[in-house]
Design a protein around this motif. Structure first.
Motif, mmCIF file in Angstrom:
data_model
loop_
_atom_site.group_PDB
_atom_site.id
_atom_site.type_symbol
_atom_site.label_atom_id
_atom_site.label_comp_id
_atom_site.label_asym_id
_atom_site.label_seq_id
_atom_site.Cartn_x
_atom_site.Cartn_y
_atom_site.Cartn_z
ATOM 1 N N LYS A 1 -11.289 -13.645 -2.208
ATOM 2 C CA LYS A 1 -11.880 -12.378 -1.793
ATOM 3 C C LYS A 1 -11.811 -12.244 -0.278
ATOM 4 N N THR B 1 0.791 -1.237 0.000
ATOM 5 C CA THR B 1 0.000 0.000 0.000
ATOM 6 C C THR B 1 0.821 1.284 0.000
ATOM 7 N N ALA C 1 -14.762 -6.369 2.998
ATOM 8 C CA ALA C 1 -13.986 -5.361 2.273
ATOM 9 C C ALA C 1 -13.587 -4.232 3.213
ATOM 10 N N SER D 1 -7.359 -2.994 -2.375
ATOM 11 C CA SER D 1 -7.761 -4.105 -3.229
ATOM 12 C C SER D 1 -6.569 -4.801 -3.878
ATOM 13 N N CYS D 2 -5.383 -4.170 -3.811
ATOM 14 C CA CYS D 2 -4.181 -4.809 -4.359
ATOM 15 C C CYS D 2 -3.670 -5.924 -3.460
ATOM 16 N N ASP E 1 -4.657 1.485 -3.313
ATOM 17 C CA ASP E 1 -5.919 0.900 -2.871
ATOM 18 C C ASP E 1 -5.688 -0.474 -2.240
ATOM 19 N N GLY F 1 -7.080 -11.254 -0.858
ATOM 20 C CA GLY F 1 -8.170 -11.222 0.112
ATOM 21 C C GLY F 1 -7.881 -11.863 1.458
#
Length: 581
Positions: free
Chosen positions: A277, A205, A281, A247-248, A245, A251
């Motif tokens: 995933k 991040t 989130a 999301s990189c 982000d 999960g």
């Protein structure tokens, strides 16, 4: 401090070697490091440490660790009387892991999300292997991890400072506060994984998991936030727009990060290569502002669909992700298939590009009349001495040998060739090469290496002593650096030199991380972005400072200079920024 003069030592099992000042690399908390051939030698500062702490036995135990990513001791170093004074280990080429935290480094080199997975998986495997050998890393901070990456090859990692590990009857006694598990009463495999997670999260991040802004905490309250589990996953946390982000992150690993840093749970993480995933989130809040727009004008200068710009040179050359090199002034292509570590200068006869290969450094000359066409590249004859690397500062290329910095010039009479001009002696192995500036750790004392019209000045700068320089930029009489100290605290050092480059004024202040988002113009104006929605424009030689707030400003803009213009890269395009009329 390192010992001065030549030192004769015996590498147990290998034979005698002479360590010269030119072999010196750096001095740490316990000793000094030298490189001779493909071997690194560590000599302890305290001559009694080896006997007092039983280090010969510990070194022999560590030498049994057999993992390609662990730079473990191979044997003892003895003095003339065969008294142990240190140990030796193999030399590995790598960058401090903190380099890949920085988005600018990633875009320049092509380091991407899958490379982050590969690097953190290597780190994961090393920690897991150490634990199978009943060893604890304890202080595996970002300066003790090295990243190995070249575009087209799998990214990997290795770990150094292995002699500080906890093994057998030897406990670990030092840990950087920024990776410490403050909830633990003793070091354990769980504290190792916590420290691994701190570094791995930054690889993904670009931000420490306990940074960002939370109301009620000051910017320097890192340890307090770690103790309070007040992480970036806190609903109150607001993060800069420059943060990549979440999301990189794979999960399952993202779930572990949230449970560890926000909920205080401990345990072994899932491997980064385990995909899926996240169970929940992560909600990332970005900074908000009351600033208005219109104070600045933003103008797009150059963009290529599907081929983002990765670097801007002050001479107007830009490199795209594909390796194409273009001229901002005309938009035309200069050359193709340029490696990420190529350097470019503009000369009266055209463009000169240094092209490092696996075996040598090649120089190409592109005359102006062939820019925009196909071909036209002419290889220049090489300098007579073998070069370790190229250092570019302003409009000049310098060749770096084992002991010297050599000014290079293009001779275009007949067949183009690179000729050697002025030379300066340097401790090359102890030098960190940055943008237009370098820093040498000369036997424990920091010197800034600053090229200018009159040559090169090597200026003693005590403000950099004991710090690891992560990033640096310079132009004219101004230089700026981001540094990290032994406590893991990042800071910024800005230097304004007098006209003789012998004296300077220093400003030292805090920094959120390793990023140095700054543009320095030749006329002496500096622009920097440290917070979203605000750019600071100042003139170091006069002390003039102007803070401009505008909703269009963000930390995601990567500032650069193009001649006397402030430009930046955003979403792969080159933009210009100027004050509104």
């Amino acid at each position: 401090m390192a010992r001065k003069g030549a030192i004769n030592v015996l590498l147990d099992g290998r034979g005698g070697v002479t360590l010269r000042e030119s072999d010196y690399i750096t001095t740490g908390g316990e000793g000094s490091i030298y490189k001779t051939g493909q071997t690194v030698v560590k000599l302890y500062t305290d001559p009694n440490k080896m006997a007092r702490d039983g280090m010969p036995e510990k070194v022999k135990m560590l030498a049994r660790l057999q993992h390609p990513g662990i730079v473990a001791p191979h044997g003892l170093v003895l003095d003339d009387s065969r008294k142990p004074i240190g140990f030796y280990m193999p030399f590995v080429v790598g960058e401090p892991m903190s380099r890949v935290f920085v988005s600018d480094y990633r875009s320049r080199t092509g380091f991407g999300e899958w490379d982050a997975v590969a690097v953190t998986q290597c780190m994961f495997d090393i920690v897991a292997y150490a634990h199978t050998q009943q060893v604890l890393l304890v202080d595996a901070n970002e300066l003790n991890w090295l990243v190995h990456f070249t575009k087209g090859n799998a990214a990997s990692a290795s770990v150094i400072d292995v002699d500080s590990w906890a093994i057998g009857r030897w406990p670990a006694t030092v840990i950087m506060p920024s990776i410490r598990d403050w909830s633990a009463k003793a070091f354990s495999p769980e504290t190792d994984w916590f420290a691994w997670g701190i570094v791995a999260f930054q690889v993904f991040t670009g931000i420490h998991p306990f940074k960002g802004r939370i109301e009620g905490y000051k910017p320097g309250d890192l340890v307090r936030r770690m103790k309070d589990n007040a992480s970036v996953f806190d609903q109150r946390a607001k993060l800069p727009l420059s943060v990549r982000d979440f999301s990189c992150i794979p999960g399952p690993l993202l779930d572990w990060f949230q449970a560890t840093f926000q909920l205080g749970k401990r345990g072994t993480p899932p491997a980064p290569t385990v995909m899926g995933k996240p169970a929940k989130a992560a909600q990332v809040m970005r900074a908000v502002t009351t600033a208005a727009g219109g104070a600045l004008v933003f103008e797009k200068l150059f963009a290529r669909t599907g081929d983002p710009v990765t670097r801007i040179w002050a001479n107007g050359a830009v490199r795209l992700a594909s390796g194409e090199l273009c001229d901002l002034e005309t938009g035309m292509s200069i050359a193709y298939q340029m490696p990420a570590d190529a350097e470019v200068i503009k000369v009266p006869e055209g463009w000169v590009i240094s092209l490092p290969t696996s075996t040598e450094i090649v120089f190409a000359h592109i005359p102006y009349e062939v820019v925009g066409g196909v071909g036209g590249r002419r290889l220049a004859e090489q300098p007579l001495l073998p070069l370790r690397r190229i250092f570019r500062a302003g409009k000049t290329l310098f060749g770096v040998t084992d002991r010297q910095l050599i000014e290079l010039e293009l001779n275009d009479v007949g067949r183009p060739r690179m000729i050697m001009d002025r030379r300066w002696n340097m401790l090359v192995g102890a030098t960190t090469w940055l943008d237009d500036v370098a820093v040498t750790n000369a036997l424990g004392n920091a010197f800034v290496v600053l090229p200018h019209a009159g040559g090169i000045s090597q200026i003693r700068v005590a403000e950099l002593d004991g710090k690891t320089v992560v990033a640096g930029k310079a132009c004219g009489r101004f230089a700026a650096f981001t540094v990290v100290d032994k406590q893991g605290v990042y800071g910024k050092v800005e230097l304004t030199f007098d006209k003789t480059f012998t004296r300077y004024q220093a400003w030292v202040g805090p920094a959120d991380g390793p990023e140095l988002n700054m543009a320095i113009l030749p006329r002496g104006v500096v622009a920097t972005i440290t917070d979203d929605f605000e750019i600071t424009i100042f003139v170091p030689t006069t002390g003039t400072v102007n803070k401009v707030r505008d909703t269009g400003v963000s930390t995601a803009m990567k500032l650069a200079a193009w001649s006397e213009r402030i430009v930046y890269i955003l979403d792969g395009a080159v933009w210009q920024m100027r004050m509104a009329p």
